[in-house]
Design an enzyme around this catalytic site. Structure first.
Site, PDB file in Angstrom:
ATOM      1  N   LYS A 294       0.832  -1.210   0.000  1.00  0.00           N
ATOM      2  CA  LYS A 294       0.000   0.000   0.000  1.00  0.00           C
ATOM      3  C   LYS A 294       0.866   1.260   0.000  1.00  0.00           C
ATOM      4  CE  LYS A 294      -2.913   1.011   3.652  1.00  0.00           C
ATOM      5  NZ  LYS A 294      -2.862   2.424   4.086  1.00  0.00           N
TER       6      LYS A 294
ATOM      7  N   ASP B 181       1.466  -0.987  11.917  1.00  0.00           N
ATOM      8  CA  ASP B 181       0.181  -1.478  11.408  1.00  0.00           C
ATOM      9  C   ASP B 181      -0.095  -2.922  11.823  1.00  0.00           C
ATOM     10  OD1 ASP B 181      -0.356   0.966  10.241  1.00  0.00           O
ATOM     11  OD2 ASP B 181       0.588   0.420   8.347  1.00  0.00           O
TER      12      ASP B 181
ATOM     13  N   ARG C 123      -7.681  -3.126   9.437  1.00  0.00           N
ATOM     14  CA  ARG C 123      -6.715  -3.970  10.172  1.00  0.00           C
ATOM     15  C   ARG C 123      -7.398  -4.704  11.333  1.00  0.00           C
ATOM     16  NH1 ARG C 123      -2.839  -3.714   6.713  1.00  0.00           N
ATOM     17  NH2 ARG C 123      -2.169  -1.659   6.070  1.00  0.00           N
TER      18      ARG C 123
HETATM   19  C1  S3P Z   1       2.192   4.953   6.269  1.00  0.00           C
HETATM   20  C2  S3P Z   1       2.714   5.325   7.474  1.00  0.00           C
HETATM   21  C3  S3P Z   1       2.168   4.889   8.758  1.00  0.00           C
HETATM   22  C4  S3P Z   1       1.216   3.711   8.593  1.00  0.00           C
HETATM   23  C5  S3P Z   1       0.258   3.878   7.440  1.00  0.00           C
HETATM   24  C6  S3P Z   1       1.028   4.062   6.146  1.00  0.00           C
HETATM   25  C7  S3P Z   1       2.827   5.448   5.025  1.00  0.00           C
HETATM   26  O1  S3P Z   1       1.451   5.956   9.332  1.00  0.00           O
HETATM   27  O2  S3P Z   1       0.494   3.486   9.782  1.00  0.00           O
HETATM   28  O3  S3P Z   1      -0.579   2.749   7.319  1.00  0.00           O
HETATM   29  O4  S3P Z   1       2.561   4.904   3.940  1.00  0.00           O
HETATM   30  O5  S3P Z   1       3.621   6.398   5.116  1.00  0.00           O
HETATM   31  P1  S3P Z   1       2.163   7.085  10.265  1.00  0.00           P
HETATM   32  O6  S3P Z   1       3.088   7.868   9.415  1.00  0.00           O
HETATM   33  O7  S3P Z   1       1.028   7.920  10.772  1.00  0.00           O
HETATM   34  O8  S3P Z   1       2.858   6.308  11.333  1.00  0.00           O
END
Ligand code: S3P
Length: 418
Positions: free
Chosen positions: A20, A305, A378
């Site tokens: 993702k 996550d 999740r």
């Molecule tokens: C992500 C960063 C994370 C993660 C999210 C995707 C990203 O969030 O939890 O699912 O792609 O940069 P945070 O930057 O808020 O920790």
């Protein structure tokens, strides 16, 4: 509602959807680059579709066909875009930074979950570069106004790849040099991809420095998402043996393997290779006896996550596990400290909420029951793993939210070898 039956032995080989975080970045950065790019094995989850939609509104040409996305970039975005980011925090936070120095006006909005998540964490550091961004009481809608940016040295108090990336993307159009320093290193897909696209960017441990740069398109082959694979890896550990193929094992993402090491889960990384600047491997996980673990703040970013799933695994371990330093979970798609604890307790486990984590009293089993997804993908997928491994199974309410990151999740579960 989805009925989930317990399964005595779960065994199989799985190809999981594309990552993702990498899909978002491949579409977004190529959308603002000079040239055309082909992204393969892209994730067609709802969050990444939100990024595709927003990039189109900014003027990029995006063609989707199965898991291939063709992107023709526009180095200068269209003025006045109204950007619907759906449920996707990554879309909203990264785009706010990307647009901030492009001298255009834009509005970014989202669904009710996204509108309850904090946005000052991006508007505040971006304002130090001279950006003009208005939030709505610290939340979406977010409004970006045209401004000329100046490089600055930014120290983040939270380890967040989304905030770091927003600053770096703004730094691409800021005069001079922009640095961002994190307390603990978060996922580094932005740094890797911007390097591949010709940006002037340097990484020195937790400090990343970027200078004004134009981006050149780059083709991206997206590895499978370790966060999506983690549910199948957990089922291997609990109920048999699973092989997840071509999974991204970028070291900033492999906290689940650190947790496996501590829990005592047997796993092997096979067929290691590098694909498109990211390490990948096939991950073989076998049924294991698990012991209680302790995780703290420094462990969190690389498994952020996966923490609901790791907490669930602790219910199947022997003894009391303690996870702290994970306050960030409170501001995800749901308050994941609360929703994970409620999920585990609804399945007959014992999980106590802490302000910044959990205490889980492991009983080597879960009984089963009816669980909510809280409209959080999740939590829905963690619930499904818990029910498969439980004694009696049960129901998940509102499981459709899996489509945010893993639209084929329940189909894949059925693919196990009987
Ligand atoms: C992500 C960063 C994370 C993660 C999210 C995707 C990203 O969030 O939890 O699912 O792609 O940069 P945070 O930057 O808020 O920790």
């Amino acid at each position: 509602m989805q009925r989930v039956q317990p399964i005595e032995r779960f065994e199989g080989e799985f190809e999981l959807p594309g990552d993702k975080s990498i899909t978002h970045r491949a579409v977004m950065f190529n959308g603002g680059a000079e040239g055309e790019a082909v992204i393969t094995n892209a994730l067609m989850g709802e969050d990444c579709i939100s990024t595709c939609r927003c990039m189109r509104q900014l003027g990029a040409q995006i063609d989707m066909d199965g898991t291939t996305i063709k992107v023709k970039g526009v180095p200068q975005f269209l003025n006045g875009a109204q950007l619907d980011c759906g449920n996707s925090g990554t879309t909203m936070r990264l785009l706010t930074g990307f647009i901030a120095g492009k001298r255009i006006e834009a509005k970014l909005y989202g669904d009710s979950s996204l509108s309850s998540r904090p946005m000052q964490r991006v508007s505040q550091p971006l304002s130090l570069l001279g950006a003009e961004i208005k939030t709505t009481d610290g939340h979406a809608p977010v409004y970006v106004y045209p401004k000329t940016l100046q490089g600055a040295d930014i120290r983040l108090t939270i380890a967040s790849a989304q905030v770091k990336s927003a600053v770096l993307l703004a730094g691409l159009s800021a005069d001079g040099e922009t640095s961002v320093v994190e307390p603990v290193k978060s996922r580094d897909h932005t740094e890797r991809m911007l390097t591949a696209m010709g940006a002037d960017i340097k990484v020195n441990e937790n400090r990343v420095t970027i200078k004004k740069s134009a981006l050149k398109s780059v083709d991206v082959r997206v590895p499978s998402d370790i966060s999506s694979a983690s549910y199948f890896m957990a089922l291997g550990a609990l109920k048999g043996k699973t092989l997840c193929k071509n999974v991204g094992i970028n070291p900033t993402r492999t906290g689940i393997l650190t947790a496996f090491d501590k829990l005592g889960v047997t796993y092997t990384l096979l067929n290691k290779r590098i694909s498109g600047g990211e390490e990948t491997a096939d991950i073989l996980v076998e049924k294991s006896y698990m012991q209680a673990i302790t995780l703290s703040e420094k462990d969190v970013p690389s498994m952020v996550d996966e923490l609901p799933l790791i907490a669930l695994l602790c219910s199947f371990a022997d003894g009391e596990s303690r996870i702290t330093g994970a306050k960030e979970l409170r501001v995800k798609e749901s308050d994941r400290i609360k929703t994970t604890a409620e999920l585990i307790n609804a399945l007959g486990g014992e999980c106590e909420e802490l302000e910044d984590g959990f205490v889980i009293r492991g009983k080597n089993k879960l009984i089963g029951g009816n669980v909510q997804s809280y409209l959080d993908h999740r939590i829905a997928m963690t619930g499904a793993v818990g029910l498969i491994a439980s004694e009696r199974g049960g129901n998940i309410y509102n499981p459709e939210c899996c489509a945010i990151s893993f639209p084929t999740f329940f189909e894949k579960l059925r693919q196990k070898n009987d």
